[in-house]
Write a protein that holds these residues in place. Structure first.
Motif, PDB file in Angstrom:
ATOM      1  N   GLY A 291       0.843  -1.188   0.000  1.00 37.43           N
ATOM      2  CA  GLY A 291       0.000   0.000   0.000  1.00 37.43           C
ATOM      3  C   GLY A 291       0.875   1.234   0.000  1.00 37.43           C
ATOM      4  O   GLY A 291       1.771   1.375  -0.828  1.00 37.43           O
ATOM      5  N   THR A 292       0.683   2.081   0.998  1.00 36.60           N
ATOM      6  CA  THR A 292       1.447   3.328   1.063  1.00 36.60           C
ATOM      7  C   THR A 292       2.534   3.312   2.134  1.00 36.60           C
ATOM      8  O   THR A 292       3.237   4.300   2.310  1.00 36.60           O
ATOM      9  N   LYS A 293       2.687   2.189   2.854  1.00 38.23           N
ATOM     10  CA  LYS A 293       3.597   2.157   3.995  1.00 38.23           C
ATOM     11  C   LYS A 293       4.752   1.179   3.780  1.00 38.23           C
ATOM     12  O   LYS A 293       4.604   0.148   3.110  1.00 38.23           O
ATOM     13  N   ALA A 294       5.901   1.517   4.370  1.00 37.35           N
ATOM     14  CA  ALA A 294       7.035   0.594   4.368  1.00 37.35           C
ATOM     15  C   ALA A 294       6.649  -0.670   5.121  1.00 37.35           C
ATOM     16  O   ALA A 294       6.019  -0.615   6.185  1.00 37.35           O
ATOM     17  N   ILE A 295       7.005  -1.807   4.581  1.00 37.94           N
ATOM     18  CA  ILE A 295       6.627  -3.062   5.212  1.00 37.94           C
ATOM     19  C   ILE A 295       7.543  -3.368   6.404  1.00 37.94           C
ATOM     20  O   ILE A 295       8.579  -2.731   6.591  1.00 37.94           O
ATOM     21  N   LEU A 296       7.140  -4.363   7.175  1.00 38.39           N
ATOM     22  CA  LEU A 296       8.001  -4.930   8.210  1.00 38.39           C
ATOM     23  C   LEU A 296       8.852  -5.996   7.519  1.00 38.39           C
ATOM     24  O   LEU A 296       8.406  -7.124   7.290  1.00 38.39           O
ATOM     25  N   ALA A 297      10.063  -5.633   7.137  1.00 44.78           N
ATOM     26  CA  ALA A 297      10.900  -6.485   6.281  1.00 44.78           C
ATOM     27  C   ALA A 297      11.744  -7.447   7.113  1.00 44.78           C
ATOM     28  O   ALA A 297      12.966  -7.313   7.208  1.00 44.78           O
ATOM     29  N   LEU A 298      11.105  -8.437   7.688  1.00 48.66           N
ATOM     30  CA  LEU A 298      11.816  -9.422   8.500  1.00 48.66           C
ATOM     31  C   LEU A 298      12.652 -10.344   7.615  1.00 48.66           C
ATOM     32  O   LEU A 298      12.308 -10.605   6.461  1.00 48.66           O
ATOM     33  N   PHE A 299      13.737 -10.856   8.177  1.00 46.91           N
ATOM     34  CA  PHE A 299      14.552 -11.821   7.450  1.00 46.91           C
ATOM     35  C   PHE A 299      15.294 -12.713   8.430  1.00 46.91           C
ATOM     36  O   PHE A 299      15.454 -12.378   9.609  1.00 46.91           O
ATOM     37  N   SER A 300      15.710 -13.863   7.935  1.00 48.25           N
ATOM     38  CA  SER A 300      16.474 -14.803   8.756  1.00 48.25           C
ATOM     39  C   SER A 300      17.473 -15.521   7.856  1.00 48.25           C
ATOM     40  O   SER A 300      17.564 -15.247   6.654  1.00 48.25           O
ATOM     41  N   SER A 301      18.223 -16.450   8.425  1.00 52.59           N
ATOM     42  CA  SER A 301      19.292 -17.112   7.680  1.00 52.59           C
ATOM     43  C   SER A 301      18.763 -18.211   6.761  1.00 52.59           C
ATOM     44  O   SER A 301      19.030 -18.214   5.563  1.00 52.59           O
ATOM     45  N   ASN A 302      18.017 -19.165   7.335  1.00 56.02           N
ATOM     46  CA  ASN A 302      17.577 -20.325   6.563  1.00 56.02           C
ATOM     47  C   ASN A 302      16.212 -20.769   7.066  1.00 56.02           C
ATOM     48  O   ASN A 302      16.007 -20.919   8.266  1.00 56.02           O
ATOM     49  N   ALA A 303      15.282 -20.986   6.143  1.00 56.91           N
ATOM     50  CA  ALA A 303      13.901 -21.309   6.521  1.00 56.91           C
ATOM     51  C   ALA A 303      13.613 -22.807   6.506  1.00 56.91           C
ATOM     52  O   ALA A 303      12.472 -23.209   6.745  1.00 56.91           O
ATOM     53  N   GLY A 304      14.594 -23.621   6.211  1.00 61.52           N
ATOM     54  CA  GLY A 304      14.372 -25.059   6.253  1.00 61.52           C
ATOM     55  C   GLY A 304      13.366 -25.550   5.232  1.00 61.52           C
ATOM     56  O   GLY A 304      12.596 -26.468   5.501  1.00 61.52           O
ATOM     57  N   GLY A 305      13.372 -24.943   4.046  1.00 61.29           N
ATOM     58  CA  GLY A 305      12.528 -25.427   2.957  1.00 61.29           C
ATOM     59  C   GLY A 305      11.181 -24.766   2.821  1.00 61.29           C
ATOM     60  O   GLY A 305      10.482 -24.988   1.826  1.00 61.29           O
ATOM     61  N   TYR A 306      10.799 -23.946   3.793  1.00 61.88           N
ATOM     62  CA  TYR A 306       9.472 -23.322   3.744  1.00 61.88           C
ATOM     63  C   TYR A 306       9.485 -22.148   4.715  1.00 61.88           C
ATOM     64  O   TYR A 306       9.771 -22.322   5.891  1.00 61.88           O
ATOM     65  N   THR A 307       9.193 -20.937   4.254  1.00 68.59           N
ATOM     66  CA  THR A 307       9.146 -19.801   5.183  1.00 68.59           C
ATOM     67  C   THR A 307       7.868 -19.866   6.017  1.00 68.59           C
ATOM     68  O   THR A 307       6.954 -20.634   5.716  1.00 68.59           O
ATOM     69  N   SER A 308       7.797 -19.068   7.064  1.00 64.09           N
ATOM     70  CA  SER A 308       6.692 -19.147   8.027  1.00 64.09           C
ATOM     71  C   SER A 308       5.785 -17.926   7.974  1.00 64.09           C
ATOM     72  O   SER A 308       6.217 -16.836   7.608  1.00 64.09           O
TER      73      SER A 308
END
Length: 447
Positions: free
Chosen positions: A207-224
């Motif tokens: 939309g018009t807002k900066a997202i909450l850009a979370l990140f991690s190292s490795n998702a083990g085949g499927y992000t959450s």
């Protein structure tokens, strides 16, 4: 654009410093402020600035100068000389182990706070991003993966999950709270710089807002899904409301690893199959962090787990997610059982069956932290995408537990090893970000 970064202690767990020591091979220009006046002094390369709390004021010693200075605020001006300073009272992990933290920027603010010190670095956004990328992602990664990280990190700086307004800062430097910023390397990476400059000013918006850009190292085949791992940052309610752009996505180009409506036991079966290599390759399966295991003797578990659960139950932030049995006793561990999972396989609720009743532990990071074990040099489990293998002695009592898991970190949003895997398959940073942040769009800051 300038940012204010609150600097944590060496163990990155607190903003409260007992003493601050600053030096620079280029010398320092330091301002000492109090109610009546501002005093400015120049320090040479051999001198150190040592600041300690004295009530709600600062007690300052300059090595080699003699005497003491009392101030209400100390500002280290970094705009002269080499634009660099070492905070010798903080150490950060580097290739050669723990080293004194080096920072570049405009200034370092030192202020008193409830008998301790607060330390804030003021620097340009691009300088901040250089430190984040140097701390968070290897320069050996493909340039498109580095670009994706640069856009995500820039976005996070504008919209962190937890506000630091009360700390008079925009973000902090701890990966336990924000994103890791371990300062600056003496010789930075040209690829990190290229990734930052080639995505200059770009952020992700929904939309018009900066997202909450979370990140991690490795998702083990499927992000959450966001709501499967985090509580609401304002109310601490778990699960929180879903975030439309932080949705679980499979890390493969074709079929989904898990069925959305599968039971916890069905998902666990598929996690076991993935762990034992009975699934097709995913974007992140090349990484050594894709799967892991920890073997724990029952005696060691029982010696430490009750203590860790007791600590978690006392902390306001984690207490709602540790539910003891009626008697409140721990007893001997009989087995571990994941009773609720997210679509990605992440454990949402863990039952610890003991001789004194069942303990329930909820939420990804709390579950991981419950396994802290100094004897095994374990701070927390690498992820909560886990299953258990129990071993028993001749009397039928638990003798040991092996925890097997997929991934490293919470697995929400961008995952760095998956971004690398996608980049190696020819995907550009825009395609990578679109994969991890559903329906988000890239914009320039201010647009």
């Amino acid at each position: 654009m300038k940012l204010r970064v609150a600097l944590t202690t060496t163990d990155i767990s607190s903003l409260e410093h007992k003493q601050v020591v600053v030096s620079s091979p280029f010398g320092l220009t330091v301002q000492f402020e109090n109610e009546k006046r501002v005093k400015t002094l120049s320090l040479n390369a051999a001198q150190q600035l040592k600041v300690s709390p004295r009530g709600e004021e600062l007690d300052v010693v300059i090595t080699g100068a003699g005497g003491r200075i009392t101030a209400s605020r100390v500002v280290v001006d970094m705009t002269k000389g080499g634009h660099s300073a070492f905070v010798n009272s903080i150490k950060r992990a580097r290739a050669k182990g723990q080293e004194h933290a080096e920072y570049r920027g405009h200034e370092i603010d030192i202020t008193p706070h409830r008998g301790h010190l607060r330390l804030t670095l003021v620097l340009d956004m691009e300088q901040y991003l250089k430190g984040v990328l140097e701390s968070e992602i290897p320069s050996s990664y493909h340039i498109e993966a580095l670009k994706a990280q640069a856009v995500a990190a820039r976005t996070y700086a504008l919209n962190p999950r937890i506000s630091h307004e009360k700390d008079n800062a925009d973000v902090c430097d701890s990966y336990l709270c924000c994103q890791y910023f371990a300062g600056h390397k003496a010789v930075g990476s040209a690829k990190h710089t290229q990734a930052i400059e080639s995505t200059s000013g770009e952020i992700l918006k929904y939309g018009t807002k900066a997202i909450l850009a979370l990140f991690s190292s490795n998702a083990g085949g499927y992000t959450s899904n966001y709501e499967d791992c985090f509580s609401d940052p304002k109310t601490n309610i778990f699960p929180p409301a879903p975030i439309p752009y932080l949705r679980a996505v499979p890390e493969k180009q074709q079929t989904s690893m898990y069925e959305p409506k599968a039971t916890a036991k069905e998902i666990e079966k598929r996690i076991k199959e993935s762990w034992h290599g009975q699934k097709h390759a995913t974007f992140d399966s090349w990484s050594p962090h894709f799967k892991w295991s920890v073997h724990m003797p029952a005696q060691s578990l029982e010696a430490h787990m009750h203590h860790e659960l007791s600590l978690l139950a006392k902390e306001p932030e984690t207490a709602p997610f540790v539910i003891p049995p009626e008697g409140g006793q721990f007893g001997h561990i009989q087995k571990f059982e994941v009773t609720q999972r997210g679509v990605s396989g992440v454990a949402i609720e863990l039952a610890i069956h003991t001789s004194q009743g069942q303990w329930l532990v909820k939420k990804e990071l709390v579950i991981r932290s419950a396994f802290k074990n100094p004897e095994l040099k374990l701070v927390r489990l690498k992820s909560a995408k886990i299953f258990f293998e129990h071993e028993h002695d001749h009397l039928g009592l638990l003798s040991s537990v092996t925890v097997r898991g997929l991934g490293w970190g919470h697995g929400v949003g961008l995952q760095q090893t998956g971004a690398q895997g996608m980049a190696l398959l020819g995907k550009n940073y825009r395609e990578i970000l679109a994969h991890y942040f559903t329906n988000s769009q890239i914009h320039k800051i201010g647009s």
